[in-house]
Write a protein that holds these residues in place. Structure first.
Motif, PDB file in Angstrom:
ATOM      1  N   THR A   1      36.540  62.693  80.938  1.00  0.00           N
ATOM      2  CA  THR A   1      37.776  62.669  80.149  1.00  0.00           C
ATOM      3  C   THR A   1      37.599  63.501  78.891  1.00  0.00           C
ATOM      4  N   VAL A   2      38.533  64.403  78.665  1.00  0.00           N
ATOM      5  CA  VAL A   2      38.493  65.287  77.499  1.00  0.00           C
ATOM      6  C   VAL A   2      39.873  65.296  76.863  1.00  0.00           C
ATOM      7  N   MET A   3      39.923  65.441  75.540  1.00  0.00           N
ATOM      8  CA  MET A   3      41.198  65.547  74.832  1.00  0.00           C
ATOM      9  C   MET A   3      41.470  67.004  74.525  1.00  0.00           C
ATOM     10  N   VAL A   4      42.645  67.479  74.930  1.00  0.00           N
ATOM     11  CA  VAL A   4      43.056  68.851  74.670  1.00  0.00           C
ATOM     12  C   VAL A   4      44.381  68.836  73.925  1.00  0.00           C
ATOM     13  N   GLY A   5      44.737  69.965  73.324  1.00  0.00           N
ATOM     14  CA  GLY A   5      46.005  70.000  72.608  1.00  0.00           C
ATOM     15  C   GLY A   5      46.354  71.381  72.116  1.00  0.00           C
ATOM     16  N   ARG A   6      47.394  71.427  71.312  1.00  0.00           N
ATOM     17  CA  ARG A   6      47.860  72.693  70.765  1.00  0.00           C
ATOM     18  C   ARG A   6      46.793  73.335  69.890  1.00  0.00           C
ATOM     19  N   ALA A   7      46.837  74.650  69.818  1.00  0.00           N
ATOM     20  CA  ALA A   7      45.822  75.382  69.071  1.00  0.00           C
ATOM     21  C   ALA A   7      45.902  75.150  67.572  1.00  0.00           C
ATOM     22  N   ASP A   8      47.071  74.708  67.080  1.00  0.00           N
ATOM     23  CA  ASP A   8      47.201  74.501  65.643  1.00  0.00           C
ATOM     24  C   ASP A   8      46.679  73.149  65.176  1.00  0.00           C
ATOM     25  N   LEU A   9      46.282  72.278  66.097  1.00  0.00           N
ATOM     26  CA  LEU A   9      45.695  70.996  65.732  1.00  0.00           C
ATOM     27  C   LEU A   9      44.203  71.164  65.453  1.00  0.00           C
TER      28      LEU A   9
ATOM     29  N   ALA B   1      49.455  67.034  72.938  1.00  0.00           N
ATOM     30  CA  ALA B   1      48.055  66.855  73.320  1.00  0.00           C
ATOM     31  C   ALA B   1      48.022  66.131  74.658  1.00  0.00           C
ATOM     32  N   ALA B   2      46.839  66.091  75.274  1.00  0.00           N
ATOM     33  CA  ALA B   2      46.701  65.408  76.564  1.00  0.00           C
ATOM     34  C   ALA B   2      45.272  64.913  76.739  1.00  0.00           C
ATOM     35  N   PHE B   3      45.140  63.836  77.504  1.00  0.00           N
ATOM     36  CA  PHE B   3      43.842  63.337  77.938  1.00  0.00           C
ATOM     37  C   PHE B   3      43.764  63.573  79.438  1.00  0.00           C
ATOM     38  N   GLY B   4      42.667  64.182  79.901  1.00  0.00           N
ATOM     39  CA  GLY B   4      42.521  64.439  81.326  1.00  0.00           C
ATOM     40  C   GLY B   4      41.153  64.996  81.639  1.00  0.00           C
ATOM     41  N   THR B   5      41.057  65.687  82.754  1.00  0.00           N
ATOM     42  CA  THR B   5      39.784  66.136  83.297  1.00  0.00           C
ATOM     43  C   THR B   5      39.325  67.450  82.660  1.00  0.00           C
ATOM     44  N   PRO B   6      38.043  67.820  82.860  1.00  0.00           N
ATOM     45  CA  PRO B   6      37.599  69.153  82.446  1.00  0.00           C
ATOM     46  C   PRO B   6      38.426  70.277  83.067  1.00  0.00           C
ATOM     47  N   ALA B   7      38.937  70.080  84.282  1.00  0.00           N
ATOM     48  CA  ALA B   7      39.801  71.098  84.889  1.00  0.00           C
ATOM     49  C   ALA B   7      41.072  71.278  84.074  1.00  0.00           C
ATOM     50  N   LEU B   8      41.619  70.171  83.555  1.00  0.00           N
ATOM     51  CA  LEU B   8      42.773  70.264  82.677  1.00  0.00           C
ATOM     52  C   LEU B   8      42.423  71.071  81.431  1.00  0.00           C
ATOM     53  N   ALA B   9      41.256  70.800  80.853  1.00  0.00           N
ATOM     54  CA  ALA B   9      40.844  71.509  79.640  1.00  0.00           C
ATOM     55  C   ALA B   9      40.772  73.012  79.880  1.00  0.00           C
TER      56      ALA B   9
ATOM     57  N   LYS C   1      43.476  74.188  73.249  1.00  0.00           N
ATOM     58  CA  LYS C   1      42.035  74.109  73.039  1.00  0.00           C
ATOM     59  C   LYS C   1      41.549  72.682  73.231  1.00  0.00           C
ATOM     60  N   VAL C   2      40.238  72.537  73.348  1.00  0.00           N
ATOM     61  CA  VAL C   2      39.628  71.210  73.403  1.00  0.00           C
ATOM     62  C   VAL C   2      39.641  70.626  71.998  1.00  0.00           C
ATOM     63  N   LEU C   3      40.184  69.420  71.876  1.00  0.00           N
ATOM     64  CA  LEU C   3      40.220  68.738  70.585  1.00  0.00           C
ATOM     65  C   LEU C   3      39.071  67.755  70.425  1.00  0.00           C
ATOM     66  N   TYR C   4      38.633  67.170  71.528  1.00  0.00           N
ATOM     67  CA  TYR C   4      37.501  66.240  71.458  1.00  0.00           C
ATOM     68  C   TYR C   4      36.765  66.291  72.786  1.00  0.00           C
ATOM     69  N   PRO C   5      35.447  66.548  72.755  1.00  0.00           N
ATOM     70  CA  PRO C   5      34.705  66.821  73.997  1.00  0.00           C
ATOM     71  C   PRO C   5      34.415  65.566  74.807  1.00  0.00           C
ATOM     72  N   PRO C   6      34.222  65.726  76.111  1.00  0.00           N
ATOM     73  CA  PRO C   6      33.953  64.575  76.981  1.00  0.00           C
ATOM     74  C   PRO C   6      32.650  63.858  76.661  1.00  0.00           C
ATOM     75  N   SER C   7      31.674  64.561  76.111  1.00  0.00           N
ATOM     76  CA  SER C   7      30.377  63.930  75.829  1.00  0.00           C
ATOM     77  C   SER C   7      30.463  62.876  74.735  1.00  0.00           C
ATOM     78  N   LEU C   8      31.534  62.914  73.928  1.00  0.00           N
ATOM     79  CA  LEU C   8      31.679  61.957  72.835  1.00  0.00           C
ATOM     80  C   LEU C   8      32.694  60.859  73.135  1.00  0.00           C
ATOM     81  N   ILE C   9      33.395  60.969  74.257  1.00  0.00           N
ATOM     82  CA  ILE C   9      34.396  59.962  74.634  1.00  0.00           C
ATOM     83  C   ILE C   9      33.780  59.024  75.667  1.00  0.00           C
ATOM     84  N   TRP C  10      33.459  57.827  75.265  1.00  0.00           N
ATOM     85  CA  TRP C  10      32.859  56.837  76.166  1.00  0.00           C
ATOM     86  C   TRP C  10      31.666  57.432  76.927  1.00  0.00           C
ATOM     87  N   PRO C  11      30.551  57.700  76.288  1.00  0.00           N
ATOM     88  CA  PRO C  11      29.377  58.241  76.993  1.00  0.00           C
ATOM     89  C   PRO C  11      29.034  57.447  78.248  1.00  0.00           C
ATOM     90  N   GLU C  12      28.700  58.180  79.308  1.00  0.00           N
ATOM     91  CA  GLU C  12      28.351  57.650  80.628  1.00  0.00           C
ATOM     92  C   GLU C  12      29.534  57.005  81.341  1.00  0.00           C
TER      93      GLU C  12
END
Length: 319
Positions: free
Chosen positions: A85-93, A162-170, A180-191
C-alpha cells in the motif's frame, strides 16, 4: 476427470497470476488449464469464494478477514507480497520526507477527497485506520472505487486529490496523472500482508494435492520474479500488452518484498489488522489466526526462512 481449478485474480501484475497465465505448461502440472477469472477488488473475490464459485484466490488479508469473520470457509495458505500500500497524490502536495509522518501528509487533504479501492480492501482499511488515528475521519472524503484502475483517471481529473493503492497505481499515477508518491509503502504498516493465496476450506480438505501443486507453481513464479526480475518484467509485459517492461520494473522496485512464506511478521501484522478492523466496524468478531491461516503446505514447499527482506535481483545483480 477432475474439473479445472477455478482461480480468482486481480489486474495487479506483480501477483504471480500473470506469470502463471503466461506459461504454456500449466496443464502438465495441474491436470488441465485452470479457469482464471478477473475481479476488480479483493472483497469481490472473497464473495465469489463464499458462494463456491472459486477454489483459489489472490487476495489481501483484510478482505479475507471480513469473510472469515462472517463465517466464510476460506483459509490463507501462502504469502506473496508485503507492504503493497502506497499513498500517491497531486504533484503540488508535500510528501515524505518534506513531511515526516503520515499524519503530516494527510492533514493537507482536509476538505479534499482520497480515492481507494472497495470497502474492506487492504488499502481501504489502512486508510481508515490512519484517518481515525490522526483525527481526520470527519474532515476527509473517502471515495471507494469498484476497480483500482479507476483511481488514475480520477486523480488526473481532480475528482480526488490523493489515493491509497498498490505500487502499480503509484507508477501509473507518476506516468499518466503527473502525480507523485506522497508516502512510501515501507513506512505504511511494515510487513503488512499485501496479498496471499486463499483456498476454499472444503476444497483444501478434499483435494490438498491440487492446492499443493498450484502452490509449487506459485513458489516457482515468485522465485523467478525475485531473482530474475528483468526477465519476469519482460514476460509480464508480453502477456499484459499495455505497458512496457520498464514500467513494470519501476513498479516492482517500489515495494520489492516478494515471498510465499507465511512468516511470523506476516501473521502478526494480520492479527493487528483483525484488531483494527473490529475497532473500525468492518467486522463484528475477531477471528483467530488459526481460523485465517493454514501454513502446512507452504512450509513444506518453501522450507525455512523468508525472502521478503532480500529485495530483487536482475541478471546484472541487485536492483
Amino acid at each position: 476427470m477432475a474439473r479445472p481449478l477455478r482461480i480468482g485474480h486481480l489486474s495487479t501484475f506483480y501477483h504471480t497470476a500473470i506469470l502463471l497465465m503466461a506459461r504454456e505448461d500449466l496443464a502438465e502440472h495441474l491436470g488441465e488449464e485452470p479457469q482464471w477469472e478477473l475481479f476488480g477488488t479483493g472483497p469481490a473475490i472473497v464473495k465469489a469464494m463464499e458462494e463456491g464459485k472459486l477454489d483459489l484466490g489472490y487476495v489481501g488479508l483484510p478482505p479475507a478477514i471480513v469473510g472469515i469473520a462472517r463465517g466464510a470457509d476460506i483459509l490463507c495458505v501462502a504469502g506473496g507480497h508485503e507492504e503493497g500500500t502506497v499513498m500517491v497524490g497531486r504533484a503540488d502536495l508535500e510528501g515524505h520526507p518534506e513531511r515526516e509522518y503520515l499524519g503530516d501528509v494527510l492533514v493537507q487533504l482536509r476538505g479534499k477527497a482520497i480515492g481507494v479501492p472497495g470497502r474492506g480492501s487492504i488499502h481501504d482499511v489502512i486508510l481508515a485506520d490512519a484517518l481515525e488515528h490522526y483525527g481526520l475521519r470527519e474532515d476527509v472524503t473517502v471515495k471507494n472505487v469498484p476497480w483500482a484502475d479507476f483511481l488514475v483517471d480520477a486523480l488526473a481529473r481532480d475528482d480526488i486529490q490523493a489515493a491509497f493503492g498498490t505500487p502499480a497505481l503509484a507508477a501509473a499515477v507518476m506516468v499518466f496523472a503527473r502525480g507523485k508518491v506522497l508516502y512510501p509503502p515501507s513506512l505504511i504498516w511494515p510487513e503488512n500482508p499485501s496479498y496471499g493465496i486463499l483456498a476454499r476450506g472444503e476444497f483444501l480438505a478434499s483435494e490438498p494435492e491440487r492446492v499443493e501443486s498450484f502452490l509449487r507453481l506459485h513458489e516457482e513464479a515468485t522465485d523467478f520474479l525475485r531473482t530474475q526480475v528483468d526477465l519476469a518484467a519482460r514476460t509480464i509485459a508480453g502477456h499484459v500488452g499495455v505497458v512496457d517492461e520498464n514500467f513494470i520494473m519501476e513498479t516492482l522496485a517500489i515495494s520489492p518484498r516478494y515471498c510465499t512464506q507465511l512468516t511470523e511478521g506476516y501473521m502478526a501484522c494480520t492479527a493487528r489488522f483483525v484488531s483494527a478492523m473490529k475497532r473500525l466496524g468492518y467486522i463484528d468478531r475477531e477471528p483467530s489466526l488459526e481460523e485465517i491461516f493454514d501454513t502446512s503446505l507452504i512450509r513444506r514447499i518453501h522450507g525455512e526462512g523468508e525472502h521478503y527482506s532480500e529485495g530483487l535481483i536482475t541478471q546484472r545483480g541487485e536492483l
